[in-house]
Structure formats: structure tokens, C-alpha cells
Write a protein that holds these residues in place. Structure first.
Motif, short mmCIF file in Angstrom:
data_model
loop_
_atom_site.label_atom_id
_atom_site.label_comp_id
_atom_site.label_asym_id
_atom_site.label_seq_id
_atom_site.Cartn_x
_atom_site.Cartn_y
_atom_site.Cartn_z
N PHE A 261 -88.55 -13.62 -58.61
CA PHE A 261 -87.00 -13.83 -57.88
C PHE A 261 -86.08 -12.82 -58.48
CE2 PHE A 261 -86.03 -18.18 -56.00
CZ PHE A 261 -87.50 -18.49 -55.53
N LYS A 262 -86.10 -12.43 -59.65
CA LYS A 262 -85.10 -11.60 -60.11
C LYS A 262 -85.18 -10.41 -59.37
CE LYS A 262 -82.65 -10.18 -64.18
NZ LYS A 262 -82.74 -10.07 -65.69
N TRP B 35 -81.74 -19.54 -63.84
CA TRP B 35 -82.80 -20.34 -63.27
C TRP B 35 -83.08 -21.98 -63.69
CZ3 TRP B 35 -83.77 -16.55 -60.05
CH2 TRP B 35 -83.75 -15.48 -60.86
N ALA C 285 -85.59 -23.98 -64.01
CA ALA C 285 -86.79 -23.81 -64.02
C ALA C 285 -88.13 -24.61 -64.46
CB ALA C 285 -87.02 -22.24 -64.88
N TYR D 203 -84.49 -23.10 -58.22
CA TYR D 203 -85.78 -23.21 -58.68
C TYR D 203 -86.85 -22.18 -58.38
CZ TYR D 203 -90.44 -25.10 -59.72
OH TYR D 203 -91.63 -25.32 -60.43
N PRO D 204 -87.31 -21.41 -59.51
CA PRO D 204 -88.16 -20.20 -59.17
C PRO D 204 -89.57 -20.71 -58.76
CG PRO D 204 -87.93 -20.35 -61.50
CD PRO D 204 -87.15 -21.67 -60.85
N ILE E 278 -89.93 -16.04 -62.21
CA ILE E 278 -88.60 -15.91 -62.38
C ILE E 278 -88.52 -14.45 -62.36
CG2 ILE E 278 -86.91 -15.45 -64.33
CD1 ILE E 278 -87.60 -18.20 -65.36
N ASN F 174 -81.87 -19.62 -68.45
CA ASN F 174 -82.92 -20.18 -67.98
C ASN F 174 -82.87 -21.74 -68.56
OD1 ASN F 174 -85.48 -21.15 -68.06
ND2 ASN F 174 -86.45 -18.87 -68.28
N THR G 166 -94.21 -19.97 -64.93
CA THR G 166 -92.73 -19.93 -64.51
C THR G 166 -92.03 -18.44 -64.90
OG1 THR G 166 -92.57 -22.33 -65.08
CG2 THR G 166 -90.44 -21.11 -65.06
N GLU H 138 -77.39 -14.43 -67.79
CA GLU H 138 -78.51 -14.91 -67.36
C GLU H 138 -78.98 -16.13 -68.07
OE1 GLU H 138 -81.62 -12.33 -66.78
OE2 GLU H 138 -83.04 -13.89 -66.31
#
Length: 805
Positions: A107-108, A78, A80, A41-42, A104, A125, A100, A123
Motif C-alpha cells: 500500500f505504501k 494503517w 490494520a 485497511y491494507p 502495508i 499503525n 499485514t 505514520e
RNA sequence: GCCGGCGUGGCGGAAUUGGUAGACGCGCUGGACUCAAAAUCCAGUGCCCAUUAGGGCGUGCCGGUUCGACUCCGGCCGCCGGUACCA
């Protein structure tokens, strides 16, 4: 001179990105390997040092498997949707989608700075409509198969906030935010019938390679329990009720019955005299949350209803009570009480002076309940029998008389699948004005979460979506019938219940994933994440997977073949990292100061992957020192390759090299990274003590180091081989079993189990020769002098133990 | 309470078809290099006694099996995780 981690980490991260080095191959001549991390969870906090622990583990395996010639699927995405983004939106008026997205990106960036070999082309989401279209689609399939249904379920309703709260938002009956009172209010909710899969979820645990304690937690959660259902008639009434019991054999000892206070039957049977007391008690029980009812279990309370049930075997009258130690949600919400042989019933009977009638031999029921096995007494046709026989006989009797049957119940309850929130997948359902409730047809999916500038409570308990009237109100183009969209959204568990399938075919517009591709990649070969998801996430994902398996959409019964839980990284003071304790380590700082490779090596070297271990700045420095030591072994002060590296092999490193290949390969495979790294250190130490470094060994060593320290691995590989290719697909080094054994070994000579002498001997020496050597040894002679040798134990290549007295 | 796991140097941890306890790292001590320091390299480092040689003790505690036990068995103690009126 040491290496500059800023330069080489940037260099290779750019190289990998430009060359799509880690794009998953799908070559049918190779085997397929799927290594998966629990996607995060970002959160606004950014990456925690705990995240890279599991990520590094799967990354090492992925890199080794690529080298070993597998197609490797190693994706990231993610999870998210979630409460924090919505709360942030409520507080600040910002759009959770933007918030959000920003998280992300953070985080990335952080994940990429650690050099993980993810295939970013895949990837996903969970908040992307292209993804949640299929989450919604699965829901409509569940509806189609009657596994999604609506029911009245009590929720935590907070009138002051005009919203429904999650359990964790309620503290001591008050809202976490604002401290307003919270009440239990029944609301119509979507439920998923996970209980229909209870048995399969239990049985198929046998087929997966998971830690035993996680399997146990799932077994306990499912809570299968076998027994019987027995029907009791109510005296002077047409009413009757059923109870579930695991001990039908004690029916002769049932002296009263208890109903859950919520039971509908209570209204029907309560006598006029008891009505007031019963109503008062029910009101009290209503106020308590489930938690309080189970928390305050020391002191049982209850009220007599004034009614009596008839014990079907003794035909005696049993008073019917209500008490909140009986839960409406388990079994039938009613029990037969056998105080002589059940601790809870015993306690209640003592308090309210109810009859205790022993029906089993053994124990002293004037002092405490006896819950063991024993010969039945006071039990007519089952007298003298033991537990099993008595149970079977009783059930046969009940079934014949049509007043009961064998029955299995589960602790597992259906999955409450609706949330009265904005930031989630909209439930794809329309409630039409003719009273029907229909799923949105596939061609109209996804039902897109509407953008809004005002995410505020509806005030009715419905989600903020209820405020968006243009979105809520719909009209059928053909018939003109009006309807309203369901305003519930799905819980966070929804998107994570099938994301591992979408990684296999992330851009498919036609279906959730191509069955051919699923067949190649499934099941997930290795799944690593935190133990906090041991029950819910893993159970929900297994449930959906089995449902999709039944629809023939996935090829395996179970999604995750091998599961492993990484442990927690504690602060230096041995406590859980938290802002308030000031012991939080930020991975960005570590990467900046020591480099990603150092962080990776350190987290893998700290100890076993599943252990909770405290962070140590000195340990971290030690890991960097090891990498510097490796660098200097091969590279001189001017950044040139050392001329010690040679094609000539003087054999001085032969044994330790082959041992290292064997141990590192096996330890990686077994996820024992700490001992694998230790072996790399052993090799390094040996290499420092010798003159020439055979090129073959240097290359093999770098390859084994590269999965853990990939940037350094690539850089050294380029220097040593002059190659312009990544090290990633170079064939993994092999070891030669015949070269593992040293010619000379150290053996110990013991007298009475104590080591008294050691000797260097040829590893091929015979048992007899070794024994003779021991007996002749001077030190040994000293110790056995004047004693009688009783026995000599010889373990070839290891030891000789002389027993003498 | 129940279920699962764990207990080894100053610290993180190695070692289980029973066979040299403490690999590897951290820390510490000494040496080399340096005017000096840092870094680096080399050596030592479980505890106690002994100048050495050597001896004794030692894997939470007590007991057992065995030539031999961190490892197997029985009984305790402590810690961690999960879970709980589930009938």
C-alpha cells in the motif's frame, strides 16, 4: 516531445523524501490546517483506483494551503487489524502480523507512487503496540467511568467451526465457510455505553459542516423518539410491566398488549392452558436471527398467553400476547396495541380477531388504521382535544397517578465491543479468582497480543487467545492471587476511533497526545472518505472524542469540522468494479502507462467529487493529452524553455489569467476540482492563441496546476524559475478584482424573451444607451415592426429584452 | 413504506440571489503538416428544416408563476443511495 513521467515522477518523489518537504510545520505565527483521509485497511488486494480519488482531493487542498502559508498536517496510516488477515492466517497457518506488514508495504509503495504529500514521519499503525497501548488505555478509562460493562448478549455460535461468527459471515443461518448451522447463543460480552451520549451525538451535529444526508443518516441511526412509558398491571397477579409509546394519547384505544417472546415476564404470567403453545412459539422465534425476524415482516405471528393486563384508564381487561414483531431490544420489549391507530397492531388484530376501537376522528378503521391527527373520541377526559394537548394531558394524568411518565427512547443501542478473535487489540482486563474483574493498570499497558504459531478456534466460543495458556494465566506478584486474562479482542472500529488524535503527536510515550498540540491542530479541518463509514465509524469516533473531551483530554466537542464523501468510481460498463466482472482498473498500470499526474488529473476531472462515475480509458488519455499540451506550451522539442516566455506583458492574457486565479482558488476551496481543472484548460487554450507568455502568468499557472499534477508542477517550476527549491511553499498567486472585467462585452437583444441579435458593447455603457442601441438594432426593428412595445427590460452588461405585441 | 439525492447533446459533465443552456473534456467531421500514417496544430459539432440568410424545437413528463424558468411552485414518471415491524 512530451515529458517522461517515469523520470520526473521518480526524481521528485526522491526529492520530497530526501528533503522531508512535507514534514508538518508547527509555526505559531501561521494558521494550522489539518487535512485528513480515512486511513485504509491494507488488504491483500492492494490499492484500488477508488482510494486515490479522496486522497488526491485532500492532497490538493494540503498543497494549496501550504502555499497559502498554513501549517499543514496531512498524515497517513494503517487501520490494520481486521478479519481478512485472521482468515488468511487460519487458512494458511501464516502469522497475520507478517501478512499485514507485507500488505502495508505494498500500500505504501502504491500510495507513494501517486505523489501524495504525506508527512510520513507521523505514520501510524493500529496494530503497533506503541499505538494500541493507548487504545487499551482509553478502554480502561471507559471502564473507570462505567461506560464499559459486561452483559449477556447473543452471538452467532457455530459449533462445527468452534467459533463465533460476525453477522456478515452468516448466510441464511449457515456459516459462510463450510455451510454449517449457526445458533444464537448468549455470551458474556463487553459493551460500551454509547447510549449515554445519544443526545449529545444528536445535538452537536448542528455544529459541524457535513453533508446533510450524512447528518440525517446519523440522526436516523440514533433514532430519538419521544413519548411516554405506561405501566400495566397484570390481572390476578402481582406482576406488572411497562410499555413505551409515542402515542400515549391513544391509551383509551389500547385493546391488547404484546410482549417480546424473550421477555422474562412470559414465564410468570402464561396460563396453564397456553403454556405449550407459548413454549413452541418461543422456540421458533429463538431460531430466527434478528435479520429474519425483521425481514419476514409481512406476515405477523403471535400466541395468546392466557393472561390479561388492565388498561389503567378504561380499567378494562386487555389480552396479553407474545409476538416477534415486538423486539426485546427496543423500548421496554413490550407494547400496548392500539390497532385503530397503528398499522402493525391493526394488521395483527385483523389476523387474530382482536378488538379495534377508534379513539380519533378521521379515517375509516374498518378498512385501515388511521395514524394521523384528529379530535379524540371515546376517550373520556381528553375527548375533543388534538394530538399535542391530548398527549400532554394524558402524560400529566399518568404522572399524577404514578402509573407512567414522559420518556424518550433511542434506536441507538450500546456498542458491542468484544470480538472472539485473535487479530485485534486484547481487552486489557484480568478476571481474578476472587471473582473480581479489573482493568490492567496503566503502567502495565500495553497488553501485548502474544505471538502464536497456531491460530485456531478454541472450541468454546472464546477467541483463539484462550489456547495460549501461558498468556491467559496470570499471578499477582504481591498477593499470589491467580487470574485469567480476558480473551476478547476489540472490534476494528476501536483503533479508528481516535487515530486522528495520535497523528498530532505520534511518538508520545507519556500520553495519548500532548494537549498543547491538540489545541493547535483540532478539529480536523477537512476529512474525506467513503460514504460507507457515514454511520458507524463516524459515530464511534465522535463518541470517543466526546468522552475524551469530558476528561479534558481533547479541546473540542467534535473531531471533524468538515466532512466530505468521495463517490464511487465504476467500471467502464457502469457497474461496480469487481474481479468477477473483469472491469477492475489497477492504479499501478495507470501510473506506469500514463503517470501519476495523469491519474490524479483524470480522477479530479471526471466530475463532481461525490458522484459515482464510470471509468473511461479515453477520458484518461485526454487528461494525459492536457498535461502534454501544458508541457509543450512551455518547453520545446529539445527540452528547452520556449522563448515565448517573456517578462513583457502585452495584456492579451490579463483577463483570463485573473479569472483563472480566482476560479481555481475558489473551486479548490469548495472541492470543485472538475471545474477548476476546466479553467486551467481554458487558460491553456488562450495561451496557445497568443504570442508572448508573461513570466508572472506562467509561474502562477504552474502553481495552480501543481496541487493536481505535483511532479509536472515541480519540473516546470524548476525549468521556468531555475530554482532548486520545491514549489510547495511558494506563495499562492493572487488575483486583481479590477482586472477581471473585460472592456468589451457581448450583450444579447431579445424580443419577447427570444434572442434576436447580439452586439459588442463597452462594459461601462449605461442602461439608457444600451436600450437605445437595442431599439435601433436592425434585426430588432424587424421583429417589433407593427407591434406596440409594452415594456423594455435592461440588464446592464447582459441583455435587453423588448416585450412587444 | 419512509428519509436523502438525482434526471441537461452520442458520452463524462458546466451553468441556480431567475437573465446568451450545453463551459471544459471525450467522441465524431473537415483542414494543415506528412510519401503515408500516428502524433500535433487549426476549425466545426444539441436536434430538425433550409443552398445561404434564417427559422422552429430543446434541460425526464404535465401544468403554473414571470418580460424571461435547467433554476421557483404544484402534480406525475424514472433512477441511485440510506433505512425499516423502533411501538
Amino acid at each position: 516531445m512530451s515529458f517522461n513521467h517515469h523520470d520526473i515522477e521518480k526524481k521528485w518523489q526522491d526529492f520530497w523524501e530526501e528533503n522531508h518537504t512535507f514534514k508538518a510545520t508547527e509555526d505559531d505565527n501561521k494558521e494550522f490546517f489539518y487535512a485528513l483521509d480515512m486511513f485504509p485497511y491494507p488488504s491483500g488486494q492492494g490499492l484500488h483506483v477508488g482510494h486515490p480519488e479522496g486522497y488526491t482531493a485532500t492532497d490538493i487542498i494540503s498543497r494549496m494551503k501550504r502555499s497559502q502559508g498554513y501549517n499543514v498536517l496531512h498524515p497517513m496510516g494503517w487501520d490494520a487489524f481486521g478479519l481478512p488477515a485472521e482468515q488468511y492466517a487460519l487458512d494458511t497457518g501464516n502469522d497475520p502480523a507478517e501478512f499485514t506488514e507485507k500488505n502495508i508495504q505494498t500500500f505504501k509503495r502504491q500510495i507513494n507512487s501517486l505523489g501524495f504529500s504525506y508527512d510520513w514521519d507521523r505514520e501510524i499503525n493500529t496494530t503497533d503496540p506503541k499505538y494500541y497501548k493507548w487504545t487499551q488505555w482509553i478502554f480502561t478509562k471507559l471502564m473507570e467511568h462505567d461506560l464499559a460493562y459486561q452483559a449477556e448478549v447473543p452471538v452467532n455460535w457455530c459449533p462445527a467451526l468452534g467459533t463465533v461468527l460476525a453477522n456478515e459471515e452468516v448466510i441464511d443461518g449457515k456459516s459462510e465457510r463450510g455451510g454449517h448451522p449457526v445458533y444464537r447463543k448468549p455470551m458474556k460480552q463487553w459493551m460500551l455505553k454509547i447510549t449515554a451520549y445519544a443526545d449529545r451525538l444528536l445535538e452537536d451535529l448542528e455544529d459541524v459542516d457535513w453533508p446533510e444526508h450524512i447528518k440525517d443518516m446519523q440522526r436516523n441511526w440514533i433514532g430519538k423518539s419521544e413519548g411516554a412509558e405506561v405501566t400495566f398491571d397484570v390481572k390476578d397477579s402481582s406482576a406488572s410491566f411497562s410499555v413505551f409509546t409515542t402515542r400515549p394519547d391513544t391509551l383509551f384505544g389500547a385493546t391488547y398488549a404484546v410482549l417480546a417472546p424473550e421477555s422474562d415476564l412470559v414465564d410468570k404470567i402464561t396460563s396453564a392452558e397456553q403454556k405449550e403453545a407459548v413454549e413452541a412459539y418461543r422456540k421458533e422465534a429463538d431460531k430466527k436471527s434478528d435479520l429474519e425476524r425483521t425481514d419476514l415482516n409481512k406476515n405477523k405471528t403471535g400466541v395468546f398467553t392466557g393472561a390479561y393486563a388492565i388498561n389503567p384508564v378504561t380499567e378494562e381487561e386487555m389480552p396479553i400476547w407474545i409476538a416477534d414483531y415486538v423486539l426485546a431490544s427496543y423500548g421496554t420489549g413490550a407494547i400496548m396495541a392500539v390497532p385503530a391507530h397503528d398499522e402493525r397492531d391493526y394488521e395483527f388484530a385483523q389476523k387474530y380477531d382482536l378488538e379495534v376501537r377508534p379513539v380519533l376522528e378521521g379515517g375509516d378503521t374498518t378498512k385501515e388504521a388511521f395514524v394521523g391527527d384528529g379530535k379524540h373520541i371515546n376517550s373520556d377526559f381528553i375527548n375533543g382535544m388534538g394530538l399535542e394537548e391530548a398527549t400532554d394531558t394524558m402524560i400529566a394524568f399518568l404522572e399524577e397517578k404514578n402509573i407512567g411518565e414522559r420518556k424518550t427512547t433511542y434506536r441507538l443501542r450500546d456498542w458491542l465491543f468484544a470480538r472472539q478473535r485473535y487479530w485485534g487489540e486484547p481487552i486489557p482486563v484480568i478476571h481474578w479468582e476472587d471473582g473480581t474483574t479489573k482493568a490492567v493498570p496503566e503502567e502495565e499497558l500495553p497488553v501485548i497480543l502474544p505471538k502464536t504459531t497456531e491460530i485456531k478456534p478454541s472450541g468454546t466460543g472464546e477467541s483463539p487467545l484462550a489456547n495460549i495458556t501461558d498468556w491467559v494465566n496470570v499471578e499477582d506478584e504481591e498477593t499470589g492471587m491467580k487470574g485469567k486474562r480476558d480473551t476478547n479482542t476489540m472490534p476494528q472500529w476501536a483503533g479508528s476511533s481516535w487515530y486522528f488524535l495520535r497523528f498530532i503527536d505520534p511518538d508520545n510515550q507519556e500520553m495519548l497526545a500532548d494537549p498543547e498540540k491538540l489545541k493547535k491542530w483540532l478539529p480536523v479541518d477537512l476529512y474525506i472518505g467513503g460514504a460507507e463509514h457515514a454511520v458507524l465509524h463516524l459515530l464511534y469516533a465522535r463518541f470517543w472524542h466526546k468522552f475524551l473531551y469530558d476528561l479534558d483530554l481533547v479541546p473540542t466537542k467534535e473531531p471533524f469540522q468538515k466532512l466530505y464523501n468521495q463517490g464511487m468510481i465504476l467500471g467502464e460498463n457502469n457497474e461496480k468494479m469487481s474481479k468477477s466482472k473483469g472491469n477492475v482498473v489497477n492504479p499501478d498500470d495507470v501510473v506506469d502507462q500514463y503517470g501519476a499526474d495523469t491519474l490524479r488529473v483524470y480522477e479530479m476531472f471526471m466530475g463532481p467529487l461525490d458522484a459515482a462515475i464510470a471509468w473511461s480509458e479515453e477520458g484518461l488519455e485526454g487528461s494525459r493529452r492536457f498535461l502534454d499540451r501544458v508541457w509543450r506550451l512551455f518547453v520545446d522539442e529539445d527540452g528547452k524553455l520556449r522563448d515565448r516566455i517573456t517578462t513583457y506583458n502585452d495584456k492579451s492574457l490579463e483577463v483570463v489569467y485573473h479569472q483563472t486565479v480566482k476560479k481555481v482558488t475558489e473551486d479548490f476551496e469548495a472541492l470543485q476540482f472538475n471545474t477548476a481543472i476546466s479553467q486551467l484548460m481554458v487558460f491553456t487554450n488562450a495561451a496557445y492563441k497568443t504570442e508572448g507568455l508573461p513570466l508572472e502568468y506562467v509561474k502562477g499557472f504552474i502553481q495552480m496546476l501543481a496541487p493536481v499534477a505535483p511532479h509536472l508542477g515541480e519540473e516546470l517550476w524548476a525549468k521556468v524559475t531555475g530554482s532548486e527549491e520545491s514549489i510547495s511553499y511558494e506563495p499562492w498567486p493572487a488575483f486583481d478584482e479590477t482586472k477581471l472585467v473585460k472592456d468589451e462585452v457581448t450583450v444579447v437583444f431579445q424580443v419577447n424573451g427570444k434572442v434576436r441579435s447580439k452586439a459588442q458593447v463597452s462594459s461601462s455603457i449605461s442602461k439608457d444607451e444600451l436600450e437605445a442601441m437595442a431599439m435601433e438594432n436592425e434585426r430588432i426593428q424587424e421583429f417589433i415592426e407593427g407591434k406596440t412595445v409594452r415594456k423594455v427590460i435592461v440588464v446592464p452588461g447582459k441583455l435587453v429584452n423588448i416585450v412587444a405585441n
